[in-house]
Design an enzyme around this catalytic site. Structure first.
Site, PDB file in Angstrom:
ATOM      1  N   PRO A  80       0.826  -1.208   0.000  1.00 54.25           N
ATOM      2  CG  PRO A  80      -0.655  -1.499   1.777  1.00 54.25           C
ATOM      3  CD  PRO A  80       0.615  -2.037   1.199  1.00 54.25           C
ATOM      4  N   GLY A  82       2.128   4.857   0.863  1.00 57.61           N
ATOM      5  CA  GLY A  82       1.982   5.680   2.066  1.00 57.61           C
ATOM      6  C   GLY A  82       1.824   4.877   3.339  1.00 57.61           C
ATOM      7  N   GLY A  84       4.261   3.292   4.967  1.00 53.72           N
ATOM      8  CA  GLY A  84       5.487   3.190   5.762  1.00 53.72           C
ATOM      9  C   GLY A  84       6.218   1.886   5.519  1.00 53.72           C
ATOM     10  CG  LEU A  85       4.396  -1.448   5.199  1.00 56.77           C
ATOM     11  CD1 LEU A  85       3.324  -2.488   4.875  1.00 56.77           C
ATOM     12  CD2 LEU A  85       5.190  -1.885   6.434  1.00 56.77           C
ATOM     13  CB  SER A  87       5.037   1.710  -1.559  1.00 54.91           C
ATOM     14  OG  SER A  87       4.744   3.053  -1.276  1.00 54.91           O
ATOM     15  CB  SER A  88       8.405   5.937  -2.324  1.00 55.62           C
ATOM     16  OG  SER A  88       9.002   5.953  -1.058  1.00 55.62           O
ATOM     17  CB  ALA A  89      12.410   2.381  -1.188  1.00 58.24           C
ATOM     18  CB  ALA A  90       9.438  -1.411  -3.364  1.00 58.02           C
ATOM     19  CG  ASP A 130      12.969   3.411   3.249  1.00 60.43           C
ATOM     20  OD1 ASP A 130      13.504   3.216   4.349  1.00 60.43           O
ATOM     21  OD2 ASP A 130      11.836   3.904   3.119  1.00 60.43           O
TER      22      ASP A 130
HETATM   23  O1  PMV Z   1       7.934   5.801   5.744  1.00 61.99           O
HETATM   24  P1  PMV Z   1       9.085   5.573   4.830  1.00 61.99           P
HETATM   25  O2  PMV Z   1       9.093   4.242   4.208  1.00 61.99           O
HETATM   26  O3  PMV Z   1       9.214   6.673   3.809  1.00 61.99           O
HETATM   27  O4  PMV Z   1      10.417   5.612   5.748  1.00 61.99           O
HETATM   28  C1  PMV Z   1      11.022   6.819   6.090  1.00 61.99           C
HETATM   29  C2  PMV Z   1      12.199   6.604   6.997  1.00 61.99           C
HETATM   30  C3  PMV Z   1      12.827   7.921   7.440  1.00 61.99           C
HETATM   31  O5  PMV Z   1      13.904   7.594   8.326  1.00 61.99           O
HETATM   32  C4  PMV Z   1      11.829   8.796   8.203  1.00 61.99           C
HETATM   33  C5  PMV Z   1      13.356   8.735   6.262  1.00 61.99           C
HETATM   34  C6  PMV Z   1      14.591   8.137   5.599  1.00 61.99           C
HETATM   35  O6  PMV Z   1      14.824   8.487   4.430  1.00 61.99           O
HETATM   36  O7  PMV Z   1      15.338   7.364   6.224  1.00 61.99           O
END
Ligand code: PMV
Length: 334
Positions: A80, A82, A84-85, A87-90, A130
């Protein structure tokens, strides 16, 4: 043309503090994004003409990793957006992977470097956590010092992050997704303002840094009780940095009854929490009852890879609801 997939992640310890040079420990999860590229008459994403605003990660990935004739990018996600898992990096890592594979330059380290540049540009600030764990897989420790298991160093803005491989024991986590979309960039900016003005916030950053190193020791020893205690403490400190949310706390409290420990994961402000447990069904039920959406996760999964058959490699979460595929969705990222 190639098809690549890349995993999402959970941050077990150290989110936010890692942006300011402290260590972090992240684990690759068994939820993946698959991306393919093919020659096209125009740049396109999931059948739509490419738009730099709506396809910020993918258009930035093109600038960073392609530089060739027009291509069409197709993505299919089990993560999903947004949440926090990761998704933007993957999505970034799988697209960069597919583009480099198309040029016969597929290499996880090169993918990690280019993907970090993409995330940094789009979010305005980022650590390589990430994008490195999505590229390498398994688990990674990002730290200001070089340690055993060193993989690569990524530098930006006068900071150097050394990325290390981390062996991951067989652990069960349950995620509780709040359903609240939170953008990483503004949350990082909020923490930056606090750290610049509040000595307590700077002390919290220091303590998070030591939690990460103690947590890495506990992980190697598969000491679940210690990992859980450190997760609880890390969660409190993140709340003190202003990235908590009432619903996240409610899910954390509900999950703790059947867990070693629980904390928010990722940027906070919404997104997800994670609980380490031997009773995933009970934790999933408690999270659902408290208003969240549970997913059971396996961790320590493979990093970016070329998919021979071009289909996603995720499997449904045991004991949890299978998240709906968001194929065709435009990834604005997290
Ligand atoms: O919620 P995410 O998957 O974008 O994780 C962010 C992690 C942070 O430490 C807040 C930012 C980062 O780039 O490390």
């Amino acid at each position: 043309m190639p098809v690549c997939s890349a995993p999402g992640k959970i941050i077990l310890f150290g989110e936010h503090a890692v942006v300011f040079g402290k260590p972090a420990l992240a684990l690759a999860i068994d939820m993946r994004i698959t991306s393919s590229v093919s020659m096209s008459s125009d740049f396109a994403v999931n059948g739509h003409r490419m738009n730099k605003k709506y396809h910020s990660y993918i258009s930035s990935a093109l600038d960073e990793a392609w530089g060739g004739p027009p291509i069409s990018v197709e993505t299919s996600s089990k993560i999903p957006s947004g949440s926090g898992l990761g998704s933007s990096a993957a999505v970034t890592v799988s697209c960069v992977g597919a583009m480099l594979a198309a040029k016969d330059e597929f290499d996880p380290e090169a993918i990690a470097r280019k993907s970090f540049e993409v995330e940094f540009r789009v979010q305005g600030a980022a650590s390589p956590t990430d994008t490195s764990v999505s590229s390498h897989g398994r688990g990674v420790i990002v730290s200001p010092e070089k340690m055993e298991g060193f993989l690569w160093t990524i530098e930006k803005g006068g900071r150097a992050w050394h990325v290390h491989d981390c062996e991951v024991p067989d652990l069960t986590f349950v995620v509780g997704y709040t359903g609240v979309h939170a953008s990483t960039g503004p949350l990082v900016a909020k923490v930056r303002r606090l750290v610049e003005s509040d000595p307590d916030a700077r002390a919290a950053m220091e303590r998070i840094g030591t939690i990460v190193m103690e947590g890495a020791e506990a992980l190697v020893a598969a000491d679940k009780a210690r990992i859980g205690r450190l997760m609880d403490e890390n969660h409190q400190l993140l709340n003190g940095l202003g990235v908590g949310l009432g619903l996240l706390d409610a899910l954390v409290s509900a999950a703790r009854e059947h867990s070693y420990g629980a904390k928010l994961t990722g940027a906070g402000g919404g997104g997800s929490m994670i609980a380490l447990t031997d009773s995933p069904d009970k934790v999933a039920a408690a999270i659902r009852h408290a208003g969240g959406t549970p997913f059971e996760l396996r961790v320590g999964c493979e990093g970016v890879r070329v998919e021979k058959e071009g289909c996603p490699a995720s499997r449904p979460a045991r004991g949890g609801r299978k998240d709906k595929s968001v194929r065709g969705r435009q990834h604005g990222g997290e």
